[in-house]
Design an enzyme around this catalytic site. Structure first.
Site, PDB file in Angstrom:
ATOM      1  N   PRO A   2     -51.684  19.866   5.142  1.00 57.65           N
ATOM      2  CA  PRO A   2     -52.710  20.203   6.132  1.00 57.65           C
ATOM      3  C   PRO A   2     -53.625  21.317   5.622  1.00 57.65           C
ATOM      4  CG  PRO A   2     -50.542  20.034   7.160  1.00 57.65           C
ATOM      5  CD  PRO A   2     -50.324  19.973   5.686  1.00 57.65           C
ATOM      6  N   GLU A   3     -54.922  21.164   5.885  1.00 59.46           N
ATOM      7  CA  GLU A   3     -55.893  22.184   5.518  1.00 59.46           C
ATOM      8  C   GLU A   3     -56.398  22.848   6.803  1.00 59.46           C
ATOM      9  OE1 GLU A   3     -58.750  20.730   2.633  1.00 59.46           O
ATOM     10  OE2 GLU A   3     -57.271  19.343   1.784  1.00 59.46           O
ATOM     11  N   LYS A  61     -55.148  28.455   6.071  1.00 57.69           N
ATOM     12  CA  LYS A  61     -54.178  27.413   6.422  1.00 57.69           C
ATOM     13  C   LYS A  61     -52.887  27.994   6.983  1.00 57.69           C
ATOM     14  CE  LYS A  61     -54.787  25.693   2.183  1.00 57.69           C
ATOM     15  NZ  LYS A  61     -54.671  24.824   0.997  1.00 57.69           N
ATOM     16  N   ARG A 268     -53.634  17.254  -8.973  1.00 55.92           N
ATOM     17  CA  ARG A 268     -54.227  16.568  -7.834  1.00 55.92           C
ATOM     18  C   ARG A 268     -55.229  15.553  -8.379  1.00 55.92           C
ATOM     19  NH1 ARG A 268     -54.403  22.170  -6.484  1.00 55.92           N
ATOM     20  NH2 ARG A 268     -53.256  22.740  -4.602  1.00 55.92           N
TER      21      ARG A 268
END
Length: 282
Positions: A2-3, A61, A268
């Site tokens: 989650p950002e 975050k 990523r």
């Protein structure tokens, strides 16, 4: 993971439902979920009992609940953590549960058990109270006190990729892989460009676009690619449908029609348009 928009959606859901409520019972179902609380599960449970939740907080975050005493319950969502109100769809993933005085159950559900709870003292940083473990985290573009000019100045001194700097939570917080790619696409800047080679107006535009794209995501409940991220009521966000760059490898660019590309970056993936966002020359 989650950002900022996803964490803010959760914070707002908690703010509306738990502020002013007192914790009447706590049960730790999995000790790994409180591993960051060095004093252990029994200490966390005892200190939470009869505490009143006075509010919620977020920086980047990082999410927390403020308690009656000058301390906070810091919530690490990790890769798959969820803060749910009411019934838990998959009880096998329940890690911590707290009962409030109005009968509401606050559950921390975490399939991969990378997240967890910990209690922390509050400290003052730049005039704002934050939990001690969050003191090193920079302000984010949605923070009313975000200093855009100061961040641009920091970025101008960084001789490394602009995307790497956007992901550095000590430079600017809240921006993760998804929203970095989206803000860079909107800015027509390749993430491999060195931050120090970009002009102040370009860097400012990237930060502005980061704020804009995260506000857009927030309006749609965040980005959900699977059941890992949901709000406090177990509902998914819908911003995935509005993504212009992230996850769109092989699809036409929504601006120029060129085929979108994906490259590996820091364990990523980076997604970009080779025409609108040309890679820097070596």
């Amino acid at each position: 993971m989650p950002e900022l928009p996803e964490v803010e959606v959760v914070r707002r859901g908690l703010e509306a439902s738990v502020t002013g409520r007192t914790i009447t019972a706590v049960r730790v179902h999995h000790p790994r979920a409180v591993r960051r609380h060095e004093a252990g599960p029994a200490d966390l449970t005892a200190r939470l009992l009869d505490s009143t939740i006075t509010g919620t907080g977020r920086r980047g975050k990082f999410l927390w609940l403020t308690l009656g005493d000058p301390e906070a319950l810091v919530v690490h969502l990790g890769m798959s953590g969820q803060m749910l109100l009411g019934p838990v769809p998959k009880p096998e993933h329940l890690r911590i549960a707290a009962l409030l005085d109005d009968g509401t159950t606050v559950s921390f559900v975490d399939q991969r058990t990378f997240g967890g709870w910990m209690l922390s003292d509050l400290v003052t940083v730049d005039g704002t109270e934050v939990p001690e473990p969050v003191a090193h985290i920079a302000r984010d573009p949605l923070d009313p006190l975000f200093d855009r000019a100061a961040v641009v100045k920091v970025l101008r001194g960084k001789h490394s990729e602009i995307k790497r700097q956007l992901l550095d939570q000590t430079v600017v917080s809240g921006i993760g892989n998804i929203y970095a790619d989206e803000s860079l696409w909107r800015s027509k800047v390749n993430g491999a460009r060195l931050a120090s080679t970009l002009s102040k107006p370009t860097l400012g535009a990237i930060l502005d676009h980061a704020g804009d794209v995260m506000r857009d995501a927030l309006d749609q409940g965040g980005t959900s690619f699977d059941s890992m991220y949901v709000n406090v009521n177990g509902e998914s966000g819908y911003f995935e449908r509005s993504l212009d760059a992230y996850g769109r490898e092989g699809e036409p660019c929504g601006r120029c029609g060129a085929v979108m590309r994906r490259e590996k970056f820091m364990n990523r993936s980076s997604y970009y348009c080779p025409k609108c966002q040309p890679r820097p020359r070596r």
